[in-house]
Structures are given as C-alpha cells and as structure tokens.
Motif scaffolding. Structure first.
Motif, PDB file in Angstrom:
ATOM      1  N   PHE A  43       0.843  -1.190   0.000  1.00  0.00           N
ATOM      2  CA  PHE A  43       0.000   0.000   0.000  1.00  0.00           C
ATOM      3  C   PHE A  43       0.879   1.242   0.000  1.00  0.00           C
ATOM      4  O   PHE A  43       2.110   1.153   0.095  1.00  0.00           O
ATOM      5  CB  PHE A  43      -0.962   0.010   1.197  1.00  0.00           C
ATOM      6  N   HIS A  44       0.249   2.399  -0.113  1.00  0.00           N
ATOM      7  CA  HIS A  44       0.958   3.677  -0.143  1.00  0.00           C
ATOM      8  C   HIS A  44       0.456   4.559   0.995  1.00  0.00           C
ATOM      9  O   HIS A  44      -0.725   4.492   1.362  1.00  0.00           O
ATOM     10  CB  HIS A  44       0.737   4.394  -1.476  1.00  0.00           C
ATOM     11  N   VAL A  45       1.354   5.384   1.526  1.00  0.00           N
ATOM     12  CA  VAL A  45       0.963   6.272   2.624  1.00  0.00           C
ATOM     13  C   VAL A  45       1.379   7.702   2.315  1.00  0.00           C
ATOM     14  O   VAL A  45       2.335   7.943   1.580  1.00  0.00           O
ATOM     15  CB  VAL A  45       1.580   5.833   3.970  1.00  0.00           C
ATOM     16  N   ASP A  46       0.653   8.654   2.920  1.00  0.00           N
ATOM     17  CA  ASP A  46       1.001  10.060   2.760  1.00  0.00           C
ATOM     18  C   ASP A  46       1.945  10.481   3.881  1.00  0.00           C
ATOM     19  O   ASP A  46       2.494   9.647   4.609  1.00  0.00           O
ATOM     20  CB  ASP A  46      -0.257  10.927   2.710  1.00  0.00           C
ATOM     21  N   ILE A  47       2.151  11.785   4.041  1.00  0.00           N
ATOM     22  CA  ILE A  47       3.099  12.276   5.033  1.00  0.00           C
ATOM     23  C   ILE A  47       2.694  11.870   6.449  1.00  0.00           C
ATOM     24  O   ILE A  47       3.544  11.704   7.326  1.00  0.00           O
ATOM     25  CB  ILE A  47       3.249  13.811   4.924  1.00  0.00           C
ATOM     26  N   SER A  48       1.400  11.667   6.685  1.00  0.00           N
ATOM     27  CA  SER A  48       0.921  11.300   8.016  1.00  0.00           C
ATOM     28  C   SER A  48       0.826   9.793   8.222  1.00  0.00           C
ATOM     29  O   SER A  48       0.479   9.338   9.311  1.00  0.00           O
ATOM     30  CB  SER A  48      -0.465  11.910   8.265  1.00  0.00           C
TER      31      SER A  48
END
Length: 460
Positions: A43-48
């Motif tokens: 999966f991919h995550v943002d800055i948080s």
C-alpha cells in the motif's frame, strides 16, 4: 479520476510500503493508535501515514483523523516528508508534520530504522461540534514515540541516571542499578546517542478547515474575519465580521485593509502579463469545452485562434482580464472594474505575509476557472470540481498540468507565488535626483489598486 492518477496528479509522491518488515511496523503502530490492523501487504501512505488503500479497506477515510480533529500519524521513513497530506481537515497540518520531520530528521531516521514512530497533532479541542469551537484552537503540540516506547524508556532511563549520580548511596542501590541495566537494553547508550525529539508548539490562529462546508479563519490580523465557502454560520461567534464567498466587495476590502494581496501586474520578479494571458487561456478553455469543442492536444497558439473565432462565447472574466492586459501591455484605457466584477480576484495574488499560502488558497476558491492555481493551492476543491467537468475540459487540464506544470513544479510555484525583495530600496535602479525609478503605472496601481474600485480607507 484515473487520468489524474496515471499522470501523477493525484496520489502522487506517496511513500510505497511493500516490505514485510515495514508492513509489520505499520500494523503495530496502527494497532497502537486505533486498535485496527490491515490485511494488505502492499500500500501507499502520505506524510501522516494515511493510506487511501487502507481507508478503502476499513471503509473509513478518517481512520487516522477521528472526527477530523487531532490528526494521528505513523512515520515509517523520513522520506514521507515529501508526500502530500490527503483528506486534510486543516490547512496547517501538512506544514506542521513536515517541519517536525525536518527538525528531527536525524533522530527519526535512527528510530525508524527498527520501528515505526506513532503520534498525534494535539490541540485543546477534541470535537468541533460548532464553528465557535474553532476559536479555541490556537496552537498544536506534537506527541510522538515508537511503538515500543523508546522515547518514554529513554526519558525514564535519564531520570534513573540522574538519581544514580545524585544520590549518595547510588553505587550501592542494587535495585536502581538493575532497573538501569534493564531499561538500557531497550534504549541503548543514551549518553552517547541521546534519544529525544523536539516537540515544538506550532501556532494556529489563521487557517482553513474543511469543517462546516469550508471556513477560512483570520483571527490574528488587525481586521479579523471568518469567510465561509458555503452557508455563513448563524451561531454567535467571537468575531465581528463573517462573510460568504458571494460577498465579494466585503472580501476585497478585508484583503485590502490587511494588506494581504497585490496585483499580479505589480508583483516583483514575475511576468505579470504572461500570467494574465495564461489565466485567460484557462477561462477560454472552460468556455469552449462547455460549448462542446474538442480540446484534446490543443496547444496554446491553436487555443488562442479558436478563442478568437468564438469571442462571443467568452465570459466576463475573460473580457476583464483582457482589458487589464491591454492596459499593462500597451497603455490602453484604464479598466474601471469593481470588485463585484467576475475578473477582479483573477488579477490578484497573495502578498508576502505569513498568511500567503492561506490567502492564495482563498483566491483559488474565488477564481475557480484558474485551474493551475486551483490545483496548486486547493487540491481538495480541484478534485471535487474535476468530477463534474466535461470530458473535453478534463483532457485539457490533465494535458496542461502534466506537460507544463508537473515537469517543473518548484519553478512554476516560484514564478506564480514567489516574492522578490522590495526593489524600492537601495538596490533599485536610480533615476533623476538619485530616486528609485518607479513606473507611472506602478504608482497608479499602488495608489488605487488594480481596478481602482477598492478604496484604501482604514476605517469601516
């Protein structure tokens, strides 16, 4: 939305989580913060640390941001500092997270080598059930630790070491020494490698929030105001002036009284005339797409020829900017257009103040046909409007952003929103009597504003 995703204009620059070790750390942190875990292995995550894939899996896009307040975060790598913040409920949150990562990059790099760092952006409000609650938010504190409590154990070990050194019988306290040894196995040698993070308090007086249909709160200015994207709040609020986006003259005066904006054609270090022409192209593309014209692969020269052929279909925003451009380019007639005119806010950009980004965000909402500023300054609104655009406009917008903006994002932002030093000082070219050269046009803009309709009075 698939065209935006394919061209990296949506969900771009996310951090990819694919290794079993990182997934395991993420799940530990997610369990620690929310009591939930993911079955996904990629999966991919943002800055948080928010993942759109996990949000879809859990059926909760706010699984790290309960009720849109006190955003939680999971850091697996300092590389997340370059990622966007998805589903932002407050305009300041990404800047706070990025600054926290940058300020603590060395320590976070060491901590995330073996564990995830989990934390929360904490303010004094846990639920925003009315607009009045927004006025209780003034600063944000960051609380963070690894899932194994490395920082907590390090602080405890530090206290034990102080006791050991300070107590007369410390050398003979076997219980104290045993506890120090046990704790040191979890933290390492904190005398050689101190484990601490800077937990700075971040001010939050002026901000945008997605709550209540979108609100811009400017409460630390000389002339404060609340501006609503939707219906104006009817609650009793601790602020005198509350506007909605239809109250254009009042917003124009608010921006002027607080010196928050400047005319594009007056801005130092930018090609104001080129910016106006580009805005006119965006407005023309919208009008042409609405009339059913195919804009696929349409380059600027062809777009302007097509615009000339359908001049009768152009909206007043185009005509107003054209009048401004004639004046700026060839000394044409001064365009006396009021702030109620649809073109007015297209002629402005944020001045060089601490609230520059927030003002540009507000201007993007007031100038929705300027798709470049909308995409840069207010992505949430851009994505929402994109869904309802005709396919011809979608294709044009994706082509422009992918080919002319994405190739040099930093350069485009600097050209549009960067600020050069004030050239009216010692470095300005000198004219007669040693005074800085100032064009008559600049003096006129400074005196009456870009259109001449918003007064410079300082009383209401």
């Amino acid at each position: 939305m698939k065209h935006l995703i394919q061209h990296g204009l949506m969900f771009g620059n996310l951090f990819h989580v694919s290794s079993p070790a990182l997934v395991e750390r993420y799940n530990r942190a997610l369990q620690h913060l929310t009591g939930k875990t993911t079955a996904l292995t990629d999966f991919h995550v943002d800055i948080s640390g928010y993942s759109p894939e996990i949000g879809d899996e859990l059926g909760d896009d706010l699984y790290l941001n309960h009720k849109g307040v006190n955003r939680q975060f999971i850091l697996l790598s300092t590389e997340q500092k370059g990622a966007p913040l998805l589903n932002a409920q407050f305009s300041v949150n990404r800047d706070i997270l990025r600054r926290f990562i940058v300020d603590n990059e060395r320590q976070l790099f060491a901590l995330t080598a073996t564990d995830a760092v989990a934390g929360e952006l904490v303010n004094s409000v846990f639920e925003i059930d009315s607009p009045a609650r927004l006025f209780d938010i003034h600063k944000i504190q960051i609380e963070a630790d690894t899932t194994k409590g490395t920082l907590r154990h390090a602080a405890h070990l530090g206290a034990l070491v102080d006791r050991f050194k300070g107590e007369d019988d410390g050398w003979f306290d076997d219980v104290l020494i045993a506890e120090m040894i046990t704790t040191a196995k979890q933290t390492g040698d904190i005398t050689r490698n101190p484990v601490t993070l800077k937990h700075e308090a971040f001010g939050q007086d002026n901000f945008w929030t997605a709550h209540f249909g979108g609100l811009y709160l400017f409460q630390s200015l000389a002339h404060p105001a609340l501006i609503a994207s939707g219906t104006k709040p009817t609650d009793e609020l601790p602020i005198k002036y509350v506007f909605d986006l239809d109250e254009r003259s009042r917003i124009a005066k608010f921006l002027d009284y607080n010196d928050l904006v400047e005319p594009v054609v007056k801005a130092r270090g930018v090609d104001g005339e080129a910016i106006l022409r580009q805005k006119m192209d965006f407005i023309a593309a919208d009008a042409l797409a609405a009339k059913g014209h195919d804009l696929t692969g349409l380059h600027r020269s062809k777009l302007r020829r097509l615009t000339a052929q359908h001049a009768s279909d152009l909206p007043p925003e185009y005509e107003g900017l054209a009048a401004m451009l004639r004046w700026a380019d060839s000394g044409g007639k001064w365009p006396r257009i009021s702030s109620e005119h649809p073109a007015y806010f297209y002629s402005l950009r944020a001045a060089d103040t601490p609230d520059r980004d927030l003002v540009n965000m507000l201007l993007a909402e007031l100038t929705r046909l300027d798709i470049r500023q909308l995409f840069i300054c207010h992505k949430a609104l851009f994505y929402r409007l994109y869904r309802d655009w005709p396919e011809a406009k979608r294709a044009y917008v994706v082509q422009f952003l992918a080919n002319e903006y994405a190739v040099d994002k930093a350069g485009a932002r600097d050209a549009l929103f960067g600020h050069e030093p004030d050239m009216s000082g010692d470095d300005a070219p000198l004219g007669r009597a040693g005074m800085p050269k100032v064009r008559a046009r600049d003096r006129l803009v400074e005196r009456v504003g870009p259109w001449g309709a918003v007064t410079r009075e300082r009383s209401r």
